[in-house]
Design a protein around this motif. Structure first.
Motif, short mmCIF file in Angstrom:
data_model
loop_
_atom_site.label_atom_id
_atom_site.label_comp_id
_atom_site.label_asym_id
_atom_site.label_seq_id
_atom_site.Cartn_x
_atom_site.Cartn_y
_atom_site.Cartn_z
N SER A 214 -9.91 -3.30 -6.68
CA SER A 214 -8.70 -2.82 -7.36
C SER A 214 -8.88 -1.44 -8.00
N ARG A 215 -10.12 -0.99 -8.19
CA ARG A 215 -10.35 0.30 -8.83
C ARG A 215 -10.54 1.43 -7.82
N ARG A 216 -10.72 1.10 -6.55
CA ARG A 216 -11.01 2.12 -5.55
C ARG A 216 -9.76 2.58 -4.82
N HIS A 217 -9.84 3.78 -4.28
CA HIS A 217 -8.70 4.41 -3.63
C HIS A 217 -8.91 4.48 -2.11
N ALA A 218 -7.91 4.05 -1.37
CA ALA A 218 -7.95 4.13 0.09
C ALA A 218 -6.81 5.01 0.58
N ALA A 219 -7.08 5.78 1.62
CA ALA A 219 -6.06 6.63 2.25
C ALA A 219 -5.84 6.15 3.67
N ILE A 220 -4.57 6.01 4.05
CA ILE A 220 -4.22 5.61 5.41
C ILE A 220 -3.18 6.56 5.97
N GLU A 221 -3.10 6.58 7.28
CA GLU A 221 -2.13 7.44 7.96
C GLU A 221 -0.72 6.87 7.80
N ASP A 222 0.25 7.75 7.79
CA ASP A 222 1.65 7.33 7.73
C ASP A 222 2.43 8.12 8.79
N PRO A 223 2.91 7.45 9.85
CA PRO A 223 2.90 6.01 10.07
C PRO A 223 1.52 5.49 10.49
N CYS A 224 1.36 4.16 10.43
CA CYS A 224 0.08 3.57 10.82
C CYS A 224 0.31 2.14 11.33
N TYR A 225 -0.76 1.52 11.75
CA TYR A 225 -0.76 0.13 12.20
C TYR A 225 -0.31 -0.76 11.04
N PRO A 226 0.84 -1.46 11.15
CA PRO A 226 1.36 -2.21 10.01
C PRO A 226 0.40 -3.25 9.44
N ALA A 227 -0.37 -3.90 10.30
CA ALA A 227 -1.30 -4.92 9.82
C ALA A 227 -2.37 -4.32 8.91
N LEU A 228 -2.77 -3.07 9.17
CA LEU A 228 -3.75 -2.42 8.31
C LEU A 228 -3.17 -2.21 6.92
N ARG A 229 -1.92 -1.78 6.85
CA ARG A 229 -1.29 -1.59 5.54
C ARG A 229 -1.24 -2.91 4.77
N GLY A 440 17.71 -7.26 28.76
CA GLY A 440 16.41 -7.34 29.42
C GLY A 440 15.48 -6.18 29.15
N VAL A 441 15.78 -5.33 28.15
CA VAL A 441 14.94 -4.18 27.83
C VAL A 441 14.28 -4.41 26.47
N LEU A 442 12.95 -4.36 26.45
CA LEU A 442 12.21 -4.52 25.20
C LEU A 442 11.65 -3.18 24.75
N ILE A 443 12.05 -2.73 23.57
CA ILE A 443 11.44 -1.56 22.95
C ILE A 443 10.98 -1.98 21.55
N GLU A 444 10.13 -1.17 20.92
CA GLU A 444 9.63 -1.48 19.59
C GLU A 444 10.18 -0.49 18.58
N ALA A 445 10.94 -0.99 17.62
CA ALA A 445 11.46 -0.13 16.55
C ALA A 445 10.30 0.41 15.72
N GLY A 446 10.41 1.64 15.28
CA GLY A 446 9.30 2.31 14.60
C GLY A 446 9.23 2.12 13.11
N ALA A 447 10.29 1.60 12.49
CA ALA A 447 10.33 1.49 11.03
C ALA A 447 9.14 0.75 10.43
N PRO A 448 8.66 -0.37 11.01
CA PRO A 448 7.55 -1.10 10.39
C PRO A 448 6.25 -0.30 10.29
N PHE A 449 6.13 0.79 11.03
CA PHE A 449 4.90 1.58 10.99
C PHE A 449 4.83 2.49 9.75
N PHE A 450 5.95 2.67 9.08
CA PHE A 450 6.02 3.62 7.97
C PHE A 450 5.93 2.93 6.61
N ALA A 451 5.36 3.66 5.65
CA ALA A 451 5.30 3.15 4.28
C ALA A 451 6.70 3.02 3.71
N ASN A 452 7.60 3.94 4.11
CA ASN A 452 9.00 3.89 3.68
C ASN A 452 9.87 3.72 4.92
#
Length: 499
Positions: A214-229, A440-452
């Motif tokens: 809880s005291r340490r700081h982590a930096a991640i890319e935005d957007p990034c892999y949602p499971a990592l966030r 019959g078309v599957l695409i992936e919405a990008g919103a979940p990859f972003f912090a906001n």
């Protein structure tokens, strides 16, 4: 007493061969107490006619049940439920619910993810599955995989399959990773600097648990892999979301109090940007200056079919600051759930102890099967076949995107298996995805990859790893038509093929 043949039926939704489904049907009846000891089963001939299968199929099923002591054969009298068959429980089974427990108070820590990716389990039934990270059965080498699995089941490998390794790994697999896999990324590591994990996500979780609090700081890319966030949020660390650009993570944007950086330099997730060499060196210099560690997720490095892959961060690291995460899930198949961590021995020692307290080690049979598949050269042949297919699909994808004037926000100059797109302003890619799915078309919405997510609703991803070249152009056309309709009518709609 004979069991009425009308009580037997095959579940149309059950999986497996007819023989195994018949075995399951009979065994389940015994375990549920519907078929009792000493009761006679219908003859194989009558059962075959009743179920609409061949008599030999029923005979083989009965024979297997006799071998497992569920049934007993009494000469010409037929098959009976064995006196040694498992007994149903003496007490009735009961369903349970939440009861009187206040689970909002009882749950001490929350692990339910926030906004996350949702992929339909029946994705393969869609005509245009622009879905990421799933195996393409037309490319997978199932024959050699089956042979390697059978070899790993042999008595020669009995210990590797059945032994409790406690906190250890298959030495044959570790040796191959150390001597063959890692040197291709410019990495030399001792066997005590490698840990096998249940996929890359498990490797990222272990890294976060060992390195953060809880005291340490982590930096991640935005957007990034949602499971990592989600993983880092659950670790309760101080989290910094760093916006990426066309070259990936910018080192200058990292806060000085950073303790650990998580990055995907080979193919940034999800934009697919490749971090250039000068930026990789700058990131390492910044790590030395500010005394932080880097966790490098090197997924899909094998899919660099447009150019040779850039050196891994770990190969450039002179001071032991990079923890390397690799995975076989993307290049073999995601259900395999096998990856590895590479880092200094003190870190691997702690990660190994943590893994042992949670799951001990990945299944020995799976590790040995992968070891054979790698060492016999099948893996390299598979990667070459996949790279060739992906390259062809990518060319078709690029032509279709250009024809339809769709905006590419990230396309992976070195390859990969997907393209990152941005719809025109005002278009919600989540709604777009729902409309396309109905056709019959599957695409992936990008919103979940972003912090906001609210500020990035127009982004979406098209993957070409699980769709044939012949369907890509037509599928992209449908995406473009839905976008044009959205712009015209204020809602997504797929125009007719003649539009």
């Amino acid at each position: 007493m004979s069991i009425n043949i009308e009580t037997f039926f095959l579940d149309p939704n059950a999986e497996g061969t007819l023989q195994s489904r018949i075995q399951q049907m009979v065994a389940q009846g015994i375990l549920e107490g519907r078929f009792r000891r000493g009761e006679r089963l219908p003859s194989s001939r009558k059962m075959a006619v009743h179920l609409g299968v061949s008599r030999i199929t029923v005979t083989l099923a009965y024979t297997e049940l006799v071998a497992d002591d569920y049934l007993v054969s009494r000469g010409r009298s037929g098959y009976f439920v064995s006196d040694n068959a498992p007994e149903p429980p003496a007490f009735p089974a009961r369903r349970f619910g939440a009861g009187t427990v206040d689970w909002n108070r009882a749950i001490a820590q929350r692990h339910s993810p926030g906004l996350s990716l949702k992929k339909p389990s029946d994705w393969a039934s869609y005509r245009y599955p622009f879905i990421y990270g799933q195996a393409d059965k037309t490319l997978f080498d199932s024959a050699n995989w089956r042979l390697c699995a059978l070899q790993a089941l042999g008595m020669r490998d009995f210990a590797a399959m059945t032994s409790d390794l406690y906190d250890g790994d298959d030495p044959q697999l570790i040796e191959f990773i150390a001597r063959q896999t890692l040197p291709r990324r410019g990495i030399l590591a001792n066997t005590d600097e490698i840990l096998v994990t249940m996929g890359a996500q498990n490797a990222l979780w272990l890294s976060a648990q060992v390195l953060l609090n809880s005291r340490r700081h982590a930096a991640i890319e935005d957007p990034c892999y949602p499971a990592l966030r989600n993983i880092l949020t659950q670790s309760r660390c101080q989290l910094h979301n760093i916006s990426v650009d066309s070259d990936g993570l910018p080192p200058d944007a990292l806060p000085h109090e950073t303790d650990v950086v998580f990055t995907t330099p080979s193919h940034q997730c999800p934009t697919t940007a490749t971090m250039p060499l000068h930026r990789r060196r700058a990131l390492l210099e910044r790590a030395d200056a500010d005394d932080f560690l880097i966790v490098e997720d090197d997924y899909e490095f094998e899919m660099s079919f447009l150019k040779s892959p850039s050196p891994s961060l770990k190969s450039l690291d002179q001071n032991g600051r990079v923890i390397y995460v690799g995975s076989f899930s993307k290049s073999l198949f995601p259900g395999l759930r096998l990856g590895y961590l590479v880092g200094p021995e003190p870190f691997i020692r702690e990660a190994r102890a943590l893994r042992a307290s949670v799951l001990r080690h990945p299944p020995g049979h799976i590790q040995r099967t992968v070891s054979y598949y790698l060492s016999l050269g099948h893996y390299d042949a598979l990667v070459r076949r996949m790279s060739k297919a992906y390259h062809e699909r990518r060319k078709v994808m690029d032509a279709a995107l250009e024809k339809n004037q769709l905006t590419v926000a990230g396309e992976g100059a070195y390859g990969g298996s997907s393209v990152w797109l941005r719809a025109p302003d005002g278009i919600d890619a989540t709604q777009l995805a729902e409309t396309l799915r109905a056709d019959g078309v599957l695409i992936e919405a990008g919103a979940p990859f972003f912090a906001n997510p609210q500020g990035h609703s127009a982004y979406f991803r098209l993957a070409y790893s699980s769709i044939s070249s012949g369907r890509i152009a037509e599928g992209v056309d449908l995406v473009a038509r839905a976008i044009r309709s959205y712009q015209k009518n204020g809602r997504p709609h797929i125009a007719s093929a003649s539009a």
